[in-house]
Design an enzyme around this catalytic site. Sequence first.
Site, PDB file in Angstrom:
ATOM      1  N   PRO A 267     -39.237  -5.701  16.551  1.00  0.00           N
ATOM      2  CG  PRO A 267     -38.981  -3.784  17.869  1.00  0.00           C
ATOM      3  CD  PRO A 267     -39.639  -4.272  16.627  1.00  0.00           C
ATOM      4  CG  ASP A 440     -43.872  -4.589  17.913  1.00  0.00           C
ATOM      5  OD1 ASP A 440     -42.828  -4.099  18.374  1.00  0.00           O
ATOM      6  OD2 ASP A 440     -44.359  -4.252  16.818  1.00  0.00           O
ATOM      7  CG  HIS A 441     -39.717  -4.757  23.908  1.00  0.00           C
ATOM      8  ND1 HIS A 441     -40.159  -3.891  24.882  1.00  0.00           N
ATOM      9  CD2 HIS A 441     -38.971  -5.694  24.549  1.00  0.00           C
ATOM     10  CE1 HIS A 441     -39.710  -4.274  26.057  1.00  0.00           C
ATOM     11  NE2 HIS A 441     -38.981  -5.384  25.892  1.00  0.00           N
ATOM     12  NE  ARG A 442     -42.259  -2.018  16.191  1.00  0.00           N
ATOM     13  CZ  ARG A 442     -42.595  -2.150  14.908  1.00  0.00           C
ATOM     14  NH1 ARG A 442     -42.090  -1.306  14.013  1.00  0.00           N
ATOM     15  NH2 ARG A 442     -43.407  -3.114  14.520  1.00  0.00           N
TER      16      ARG A 442
END
Length: 470
Positions: A267, A440-442
Amino acid sequence: MAQVLEFRLPDLGEGLTEAEIVHWLVEVGDVVAVDQPVVEVETAKAMVEVPCPYGGVVTARFGEEGTELPVGAPLLTVAVGPDPSDGEPEGSGNVLVGYGTGAPSARRRRVRPTPGGTAAHGVATHEDAASGPAGTQPGLAVANGAAAPAPVAPGAPQGADGPAGAPARGTARPAEGPVPVISPLVRRLARDNGVDLRQLTGSGPDGLILRADVEQALRAAAPAAAPPASAARPAPAQATTTTTRIPLKGVRGAVADKLSRSRREIPDATCWVDADATGLLAARTAMNTAGGPKISLLALLARICTAALARYPELNSTVDTEAREIVRLDRVHLGFAAQTERGLVVPVVRDAHERDAEGLTAEFARLTEAARAGTLTPAELTGGTFTLNNYGVFGVDGSTPIINHPEAAMLGVGRIAARPWVHQGELAVRQVVQLSLTFDHRVCDGGIAGGFLRHVADCVEQPAVLLRTL
């Protein structure tokens, strides 16, 4: 008596299971030495030359240029001299990964035509070197244990027994494997004039093709009658749509798979900022006029990246999806995007955080040259932890790059161009660059990503900020 040994495509490492034949380096009939490169192949990682562990005469090649072969498939056969020890011939001892040097289990023998229309000896298969497949029909060529009709050249003069210069029915040559020719010069004469050697009946011993046989075939083909005018009249032109299919394989296929996986699993989000690069360019000019090796702009940007990653280590990480864990890495292996004739590749600078600007410049130059030559090793194309993408070399200002899976972020650098800019309270013309960070938004939120990008921009605008990390 000479022995015919079969050399198979070796294991090229890194879990690679197939390779594409890019360029043959030898012809059938050539004499090769031990460990001489015989073919250039392209894998999903790189393009490499494959050496042959046997010395002798090449009797057959398997696969045209552009053909994709699995590991273990036959590449070529070599006729080697008798072994003085009356044992199996030994290989060179110089091996690739999984590259055996013992004699292979399968050998091929030349079909010897007989007047009765059948072969005195069958073509050896991989399982049985003495027998062909059951039920092979007379008049068919046997190749790799399968029956195939003897080829007929379109438009060749026809006689009572078939094409002029072709072998009589029942004595067709095998569709694959060596063709007995008296010398490489005769083979070249046939190749230069478009003569199919498999359609000739050799007048030499055991069907050996002589120069006179090739010349006779050329004379027979010369007086071919021209088609009548009515037959030569072209058909009315019709509007058609032409399509071109380009297979996704080799390096391009591997890149496509990785980018698709990145889009499916990560994401990602992107933030960007404009920065005044006038100070960075001035610093580089001062370094290069002080003597010593020249410093590249890419090396300075890489040094800025490693300094920013030391402050924001969250972006130098990866995600273990099965364990649902973020794996933070303590070493920076910096990848950089390099465009080549075979597509986009990402060479990796190992331990970039331990290199100075001179060391980074030299390593970037070495890897870029290897990428363009297609000689990068699998180890030089894997293991990156963060990627720097200088798409400004293509003359574009900005981009939203796709993260190089399984990394967590990529820094994009646009072109540096003269633009109006407010500098010290006044409007001036400055050298401005757009920086973008896809992350990566994680592994982090916008605050971490924005802080990283702002620190990079500050170092670009005021290179003295880097002194804090030296």
